[in-house]
Enzyme design. Structure first.
Site, PDB file in Angstrom:
ATOM      1  N   SER A 247      -9.693   1.967   3.058  1.00 58.19           N
ATOM      2  CA  SER A 247      -8.766   2.683   2.197  1.00 58.19           C
ATOM      3  C   SER A 247      -7.784   1.766   1.466  1.00 58.19           C
ATOM      4  CB  SER A 247      -7.993   3.705   3.028  1.00 58.19           C
ATOM      5  OG  SER A 247      -7.152   3.053   3.966  1.00 58.19           O
TER       6      SER A 247
ATOM      7  N   SER B 176      -9.908  -0.368   7.283  1.00 62.11           N
ATOM      8  CA  SER B 176      -9.310  -0.197   5.957  1.00 62.11           C
ATOM      9  C   SER B 176      -8.630  -1.437   5.380  1.00 62.11           C
ATOM     10  CB  SER B 176      -8.303   0.950   5.975  1.00 62.11           C
ATOM     11  OG  SER B 176      -8.985   2.176   5.959  1.00 62.11           O
TER      12      SER B 176
ATOM     13  N   LYS C 224       0.857  -1.198   0.000  1.00 63.52           N
ATOM     14  CA  LYS C 224       0.000   0.000   0.000  1.00 63.52           C
ATOM     15  C   LYS C 224       0.887   1.240   0.000  1.00 63.52           C
ATOM     16  CE  LYS C 224      -3.884   1.975   2.684  1.00 63.52           C
ATOM     17  NZ  LYS C 224      -4.704   1.825   3.918  1.00 63.52           N
TER      18      LYS C 224
END
Lengths: 488, 493
Positions: free
Chosen positions: A155, A179, A80
């Site tokens: 997210s 997330s 990420k």
């Protein structure tokens, strides 16, 4: 296709020299080439660098043989865009970091490298991890591999979409209010949010420091256990990391949950809960009963306050955490006649609307005269929420809930309604406030629609072994995790 | 109506640690800009602070030296404000749970003992240093993250001079305790002053005015010498003073308004989530307490009491800690501790200064910069402190004249030989044999009829001339007290 396989499959075959790390990596690169123009999980990636790491892994295996102490040798893991990787871009899906390249590795990245993983690519996310759909990325929305018209969740949307679309073997996400678990649920993957302090946060760009936690998104529960074992442990660079010994998590996956006590929080039967989701979760609970678990209802009385508490604490911390992005030392700069003008122009141009909204909210709740009414009170409620969970875990071993109230929604469907977007995290947020651990595993599909549904299992602080054992027992009794999205 | 000033101070002191507060970068002054920096002190994305244990220990030690309470639990908070020299745009500090609080400092002022209450001494971090050029500005982050102690007083001070005396006393304590070098020129001590005025005899405080930007203790004194009369004059004119912040202009010698209360910062403090609260362990505290050094003022008072030293000598031995530490172990063994102090303060110090001057010239000629030079100190002397004790005892019991003592000391410094050996080899032992001295006195009286006549005519001072002659005849070895006695007896007789 090697890219479709789990870590445990691939490492077994690597150990027997049936396949090479280069072949695995190439299969991921081919898949990216094939589908990422549509999925858009990656913000950037460097195939040459990935192949070079793969070749190095193959040489190590050839030279030294398979080493159990390096359980991720030759496995491409995608990251990420919120974790620092030395010499890789670090943008947090924001314009404000400009062409920033990290000069150092996060502790989690060091551990992955030490375990032999190939660190590959930057995965899309909501800007600074603020959001539930990746629609807040400054670089475009990632699409759900099960339906390209829908969001992958957020997210860590890129992290879940990349695993679901087999563009990597496993990925790293971060979870501040759901997330990891929410996108894993919406994309049909396994997503694990460990106990706060289990994995070092050093090198994770902070959104809300007291809630953030790094975790893996994988194709099955065993892989999550494997990744967790690699990532966990006390780090002298993170004062909040915990010193508890790291168990051999994969070894705890016995498949046996007889007599295990499972709690169903009654407060989680909310009006917005989709009937398809409810049906799948109910079926999953029956499955657990069939496996020998004892199920009972429990109460988490302060659940109603979780979303409000979360948005006070998370935004307050974020307002300070994001202050360093000011155009002075690194990242983008829009010049001004004095520092104040430089700041407001840089931050005005560099941050997206959701990030600005949360900074303003966080600044407000900390302001003189409002602190006691908001921040201080939220901290007290947070303690009550944590106590709710600790009390529940006196009676049961794990809690089971839906991961999300609905399956993946359409791109744009909630983009104009932040509050409705915030409510999509309603089942995941409390876990972060309480600092406990949670996992989402696939538990069905909507019909019609064929969209994945996630089952959330929550465990007490440092209860990952039990959590993973339950998740694994359930997973192995179903085929949901084996389904692949219809994406060519 | 008469007015009085009410003064409180916030003093920032850089702690003497090897590394910075949150990272391993050196805490060292004077390096080229941005060479003592790392991802942590530059606040690059993703970094976390880790507290420097030595800084926490020095903070507790300061608390103990300032007679503070040490709360069981302290924590750090974020103080939010934007400025280019603050890499995180918040400063880590201790807001409502400081490491130490409620202490006091005692110091001598105007011949009496003053006491100032200490509200708190808390730990925080320094920021970078901005430099402004013609068309741009630069920031040096070497200083960013250096551990900084903020010592806050209650408004217990009443004058510029007393404030100055407090600052010197505080500095002395911090230097004594090894807390900080307190080098003003290197910016290791900085202070902000809060001052208000009120009619004498009243209790209510006037509007608090903060003065910033003094970079020396004398700057603080001058700023107060300017500000107090300014406020009094304003009040006398009927003006209403308002809470505000003023800046000291050292060149112009005036204070000017920076901002008033309406424009005060809202720092939006919040507890630092990246650090655990700090709870000092009991054995840690006990250790620290046990190894605590005596406060400078207490030492001075004890030196006067235990060794009957005059205040001036005790002051010198307090001010110069090394000298005091040299003195005390031998003073305990001495029958004449006053004389010993005298020798150390006057004769020994003079030798050291002499040596230093010589070394300075030598090293300068080798091209060394002043801060690269190294000088002989007390620890480098070739003789043992007990040798000095022996020397002074010889002088005290009359075995050696004071003048010969000086010669012996010079030789001790040069060769490190024991004083008795030097006395013997140089033949300096004092003559106290009455018969021998009588012979010399007779000789001097015979050879100097004029002073003899003067003395007999009533000029007492003429005796000194005769004494000098006797000493000369004895080549300095005659016991001067005996010479005086014998001469007097002979001349009167």
């Amino acid at each position: 296709m090697l890219n479709q396989h789990t870590i445990s499959d691939l490492t077994r075959r690597l150990a027997q020299r049936e396949i090479s790390a280069r072949e695995i990596t190439q299969s991921c690169l081919d898949r990216i080439q094939q589908v990422d123009g549509r999925v858009r999980a990656y913000l950037s990636h460097d195939p040459a660098d990935a192949l070079a790491q793969a070749d190095a892994a193959d040489q190590t295996i050839a030279r030294e043989g398979w080493n159990e102490a390096r359980p991720l040798m030759g496995i491409p893991v995608a990251i990420k865009d919120v974790l620092a990787v030395r010499n890789h871009p670090l943008n947090c899906a924001s314009k404000i970091l400009g062409n920033y390249i990290s000069p150092y590795d996060a502790t989690a990245i060091e551990k992955l490298r030490a375990a032999g993983a190939i660190i590959h690519g930057r995965l899309n996310m909501d800007e600074f991890a603020m959001g539930s759909s990746t629609e807040n990325s400054a670089f475009g929305t990632t699409r759900n591999p099960w339906d390209l018209a829908r969001i992958p969740g957020g997210s860590s949307g890129g992290s879940a979409a990349a695993v679901a679309a087999d563009e990597c073997i496993a990925s790293i996400g971060t979870d501040t209010g759901g997330s990891i678990r929410q996108p894993a649920a919406l994309c049909g993957c396994v997503g694990l949010k460990p106990t706060y302090g289990r994995i070092s946060r050093f090198g994770l760009v902070a959104f809300a420091s007291s809630l953030d936690q790094i975790g893996p998104i994988t194709k099955d529960v065993r892989d999550a256990a494997l990744m967790l074992k690699v990532l966990s442990g006390k780090d002298s660079r993170d004062s909040t990391s915990l010193p508890d010994p790291v168990p051999d998590y994969p070894a705890t996956l016995s498949g046996n949950i007889k007599g295990l006590k499972v709690g169903l929080p009654r407060e989680y039967l909310v009006p917005g809960l989709d009937s398809e989701v409810k049906k799948s979760v109910d079926a999953a609970v029956q499955k657990l009963v069939g496996l020998g678990a004892d199920v009972c209802e429990v109460s988490l009385p302060h659940t109603d306050y979780a979303v409000a508490t979360y948005y006070i604490i998370a935004t307050a911390e974020a307002s300070a955490n994001l202050a360093r992005f000011d155009g002075i030392r690194y990242g983008m700069r829009v010049d001004g006649n004095d520092p104040a003008e430089l700041y407001s122009r840089t931050r005005g141009a560099g941050f997206g609307p959701e990030v600005k909204r949360r900074i303003i909210l966080g600044t407000y709740v900390l302001s003189s005269g409002y602190y006691d009414a908001y921040y201080l009170r939220a901290q007290k409620v947070r303690t009550l929420i944590r106590n709710d969970f600790l009390n529940a875990f006196e009676k049961v071993d794990v809690l089971v809930t839906p991961t999300t109230p609905t399956a993946a929604f359409k791109v744009g469907e909630k983009a104009e309604n932040p509050l409705q977007m915030y409510l999509s995290d309603i089942f995941t947020i409390s876990c972060n406030l309480a600092g406990i651990c949670g996992i989402s595993v696939p538990c069905g599909f909507t019909s019609p629609g064929n969209l994945p549904i996630g089952l959330q299992i929550l465990g007490p602080p440092m209860g990952e072994s039990t959590l993973l054992r339950v998740a694994h027992a359930y997973e192995q009794s179903t085929d949901w995790h084996k389904a692949k999205p219809p994406l060519q | 109506m008469d007015y009085e000033a009410v003064i409180g101070l916030e003093t920032h002191v850089q702690l003497k640690t090897r590394s910075k507060m949150w990272c391993g970068c050196p805490n060292q002054y004077g390096a080229p800009p941005n060479t003592h920096v790392c991802p942590v002190c530059l606040a690059l994305p993703g970094v976390l602070p880790v507290a420097n244990e030595e800084a926490l220990r020095l903070t507790l030690r300061t608390g103990l030296l300032l007679q503070c309470e040490i709360p069981a639990r302290a924590k750090f908070d974020r103080k939010n404000y934007f400025y280019p020299d603050a890499p995180k745009n918040y400063q880590l500090t201790q807001y409502d749970q400081p490491s130490t609080r409620n202490g006091h400092v005692e110091f001598e002022f105007n011949g009496t003992l003053s006491r100032v209450r200490i509200t708190r001494a808390h730990l925080e971090e320094d920021v970078g240093k901005s430099t402004h050029f013609e068309r741009h500005s630069g920031v040096d982050f070497n200083r960013a993250g250096v551990p900084l102690l903020e010592i806050v007083t209650e408004p217990d001070l009443t004058s510029a001079d007393q404030t100055h005396a407090y600052l010197n006393a505080l500095k002395e304590i911090l230097q004594y305790g090894g807390i900080s070098d307190c080098d003003m020129e290197k910016g290791m001590v900085r202070c902000d002053v809060n001052v208000s005025v009120r009619p004498c005899g009243t209790q209510a405080l006037g509007a608090k005015i903060e003065i910033k930007n003094m970079n020396s203790f004398s700057g603080v004194r001058r700023a107060l010498e300017y500000e107090i009369p300014r406020q009094i004059a304003a009040v006398r004119r009927g003006e209403k003073l308002v809470q505000s912040t003023r800046r000291w202009d050292d060149v112009a010698g005036v204070t000017e308004e920076m901002r008033s209360k309406e424009n005060a910062h809202d720092y939006r403090y919040l507890p630092e989530p990246d650090l655990m609260p700090f709870e000092p362990a009991q054995d840690w505290l006990d250790n620290e307490r046990a190894s605590l050094m005596e406060l400078p003022l207490a030492r001075k008072q004890r030196l006067m009491r235990e060794y009957q030293l005059p205040a001036g000598d005790a002051e010198v031995l307090k001010n110069n800690r090394a000298l005091g530490d040299y003195y005390e172990p031998i003073a305990r063994l001495s029958k004449n501790p006053k004389l010993l102090a005298n020798w150390i303060i006057n004769n020994l110090q003079a030798r050291l200064v002499e040596i230093m001057e010589k070394e300075k010239t030598e090293q300068a000629s080798l091209g060394l910069e002043p801060d690269e030079m190294k000088f002989t100190g007390l620890a480098d002397l070739k003789f043992k402190p007990s040798d000095l004790l022996d020397l002074v005892e010889m002088v005290a019991r009359g075995a050696l004249s004071s003048a010969s003592g000086q010669t012996v000391l010079a030789e001790m410094v040069a060769s490190g030989k024991a004083p008795s050996a030097i006395v013997q080899s140089m033949g300096l032992a004092q003559v106290s044999d009455a018969g021998a001295i009588e012979t010399l006195c007779d000789q001097a009286i015979a050879q100097n009829p004029n002073p003899v006549a003067d003395y007999k005519a009533g000029k007492e001072a003429a005796l000194n001339a005769l004494k000098g002659q006797v000493m000369k005849l004895s080549r300095g070895k005659a016991n001067p007290a005996m010479v005086g006695e014998i001469l007097q007896r002979k001349l009167r007789g």
